[in-house]
Design a protein around this motif. Structure first.
Motif, PDB file in Angstrom:
ATOM      1  N   ARG A 181       0.879  -1.163   0.000  1.00 38.60           N
ATOM      2  CA  ARG A 181       0.000   0.000   0.000  1.00 38.60           C
ATOM      3  C   ARG A 181       0.923   1.221   0.000  1.00 38.60           C
ATOM      4  O   ARG A 181       1.654   1.455   0.968  1.00 38.60           O
ATOM      5  N   LEU A 182       0.885   1.960  -1.097  1.00 36.14           N
ATOM      6  CA  LEU A 182       1.809   3.068  -1.326  1.00 36.14           C
ATOM      7  C   LEU A 182       1.021   4.364  -1.405  1.00 36.14           C
ATOM      8  O   LEU A 182       0.070   4.480  -2.186  1.00 36.14           O
ATOM      9  N   GLU A 262       4.487   7.016   2.113  1.00 37.16           N
ATOM     10  CA  GLU A 262       4.032   6.053   3.113  1.00 37.16           C
ATOM     11  C   GLU A 262       4.032   4.667   2.485  1.00 37.16           C
ATOM     12  O   GLU A 262       3.430   4.458   1.422  1.00 37.16           O
ATOM     13  N   LEU A 263       4.725   3.742   3.136  1.00 39.53           N
ATOM     14  CA  LEU A 263       4.865   2.381   2.635  1.00 39.53           C
ATOM     15  C   LEU A 263       4.301   1.406   3.653  1.00 39.53           C
ATOM     16  O   LEU A 263       4.658   1.455   4.836  1.00 39.53           O
ATOM     17  N   THR A 269      10.837  -5.531   6.238  1.00 44.24           N
ATOM     18  CA  THR A 269      11.658  -4.592   7.004  1.00 44.24           C
ATOM     19  C   THR A 269      12.170  -3.498   6.082  1.00 44.24           C
ATOM     20  O   THR A 269      12.564  -3.769   4.946  1.00 44.24           O
ATOM     21  N   GLY A 270      12.164  -2.263   6.549  1.00 49.31           N
ATOM     22  CA  GLY A 270      12.759  -1.169   5.803  1.00 49.31           C
ATOM     23  C   GLY A 270      14.206  -0.962   6.223  1.00 49.31           C
ATOM     24  O   GLY A 270      14.537  -1.047   7.414  1.00 49.31           O
ATOM     25  N   TYR A 271      15.068  -0.731   5.252  1.00 47.63           N
ATOM     26  CA  TYR A 271      16.470  -0.412   5.499  1.00 47.63           C
ATOM     27  C   TYR A 271      16.774   0.937   4.861  1.00 47.63           C
ATOM     28  O   TYR A 271      16.358   1.185   3.721  1.00 47.63           O
ATOM     29  N   ALA A 272      17.511   1.782   5.560  1.00 44.00           N
ATOM     30  CA  ALA A 272      17.945   3.055   4.976  1.00 44.00           C
ATOM     31  C   ALA A 272      19.428   3.249   5.254  1.00 44.00           C
ATOM     32  O   ALA A 272      19.892   3.014   6.376  1.00 44.00           O
ATOM     33  N   LEU A 280       7.685  -2.376   8.120  1.00 43.09           N
ATOM     34  CA  LEU A 280       6.657  -1.522   7.540  1.00 43.09           C
ATOM     35  C   LEU A 280       5.357  -1.742   8.317  1.00 43.09           C
ATOM     36  O   LEU A 280       5.157  -2.820   8.868  1.00 43.09           O
ATOM     37  N   PRO A 281       4.467  -0.741   8.420  1.00 39.98           N
ATOM     38  CA  PRO A 281       4.453   0.512   7.657  1.00 39.98           C
ATOM     39  C   PRO A 281       5.448   1.537   8.190  1.00 39.98           C
ATOM     40  O   PRO A 281       5.703   1.621   9.395  1.00 39.98           O
TER      41      PRO A 281
END
Length: 296
Positions: A181-182, A262-263, A269-272, A280-281
């Motif tokens: 969901r973007l 918004e993800l 998992t989000g990585y930056a 996520l979210p």
């Protein structure tokens, strides 16, 4: 600007290159007339505490010596302040240095560039991403790429990049589309099936993979690269093109631009900047001019 500069060093970066890189970087700064103090830290948390103390104490600049992990730590200390950030990139990936057009694995050259920029007051403000209080300079990864990171981080063997090569093969074997969901800039929720979604303040991750090839860290917007529902054979065709950025023309790839992203997706998992942000979210905001950098 005060003449005291703080060298923020990760001695283990690049399999020990960080410790060796500190000396030529410090020499270049001293040759330009700066006094240099070095901070290490017993671990990441302690190093960040020391870096923030140096910024609060009025250091003339914080110069990170290491890879993207060290650059990420340094961003947490200087973002939102007027303390300049210098970067001597000697790690494995060095994608933030690539975003800034700085030398990679050449500490003497990087030190001279930082020294010249500070001495000549040639500083520039660039954007950063912000997620739940954590700043990032390059790319927020989610999907196939972050699953590779998850798997690689769980593996004890082999060492180095080969671990992630094996992790990628394992993830390819179980490849399936991810329902996302973007939401872009508080617009409508887009329900999509994709292999990955990458949110780029900078252009590359993973040591030069230009997943968001056209991202500009001064335009106030993220480039959001969506790699759609791919078969294994299609992904193997698309992924090698990432190093040149030519994947963006593939019909399975779309790019959006937004200041807020918004993800949401289950089990991702989000990585930056190569560091885990959490499941996520997640909501990422592009903050204009969030950090002042010393460089080209």
């Amino acid at each position: 600007m005060t003449s005291e500069i703080t060298l923020f060093v990760n001695p283990t970066a690049g399999r020990g290159r960080g410790a060796h890189a500190a000396q030529p970087a410090a020499s270049a700064l001293r040759a330009a007339g700066f006094s240099v103090r070095t901070i290490l830290g017993e671990d990441a948390a302690d190093a960040l505490t020391r870096a923030r103390a140096a910024v609060r104490g009025g250091t003339g600049a914080l110069v990170a010596v290491g890879g993207d992990g060290m650059a990420s730590l340094a961003l947490q200390a200087v973002a939102g302040t007027r303390t300049p950030l210098g970067l001597v990139a000697v790690g494995t990936g060095n994608d933030f240095a690539r975003t800034l057009g700085l030398p990679v694995r050449d500490p003497a050259a990087a030190g001279r560039i930082v020294a010249d920029a500070l001495k000549g007051d040639r500083l520039r403000d660039i954007d950063l991403g912000l997620v739940n209080g954590t700043w990032f300079g390059t790319v927020l990864a989610s999907g196939f790429d972050s699953r590779v990171n998850d798997r690689g981080n769980r593996m004890n063997w082999p060492v180095g990049r080969f671990r992630y090569d094996l992790a990628m093969l394992a993830e390819l074997a179980s490849l399936k589309p991810i329902p996302y969901r973007l939401t872009l800039d508080d617009g409508e929720v887009r329900e999509i099936e994709a292999t990955l979604v990458a949110v780029g303040n900078g252009s590359s991750y993973g040591g030069g993979m230009r997943i968001c090839a056209d991202a500009d860290p001064t335009d106030g917007l993220f480039d959001v690269t969506v790699v759609g529902d791919c078969s294994r054979s299609t992904l193997l065709t698309v992924f090698p093109r990432v190093y040149k950025g030519t994947h963006l023309s593939h019909p399975k790839v779309t790019v959006h631009r937004a200041a807020k992203v918004e993800l949401a997706a289950d089990g991702i998992t989000g990585y930056a900047d190569g560091e885990p942000l959490g499941a996520l979210p997640l909501t990422a905001r592009c903050v204009r001019g969030a950090v002042r950098v010393a460089g080209l």
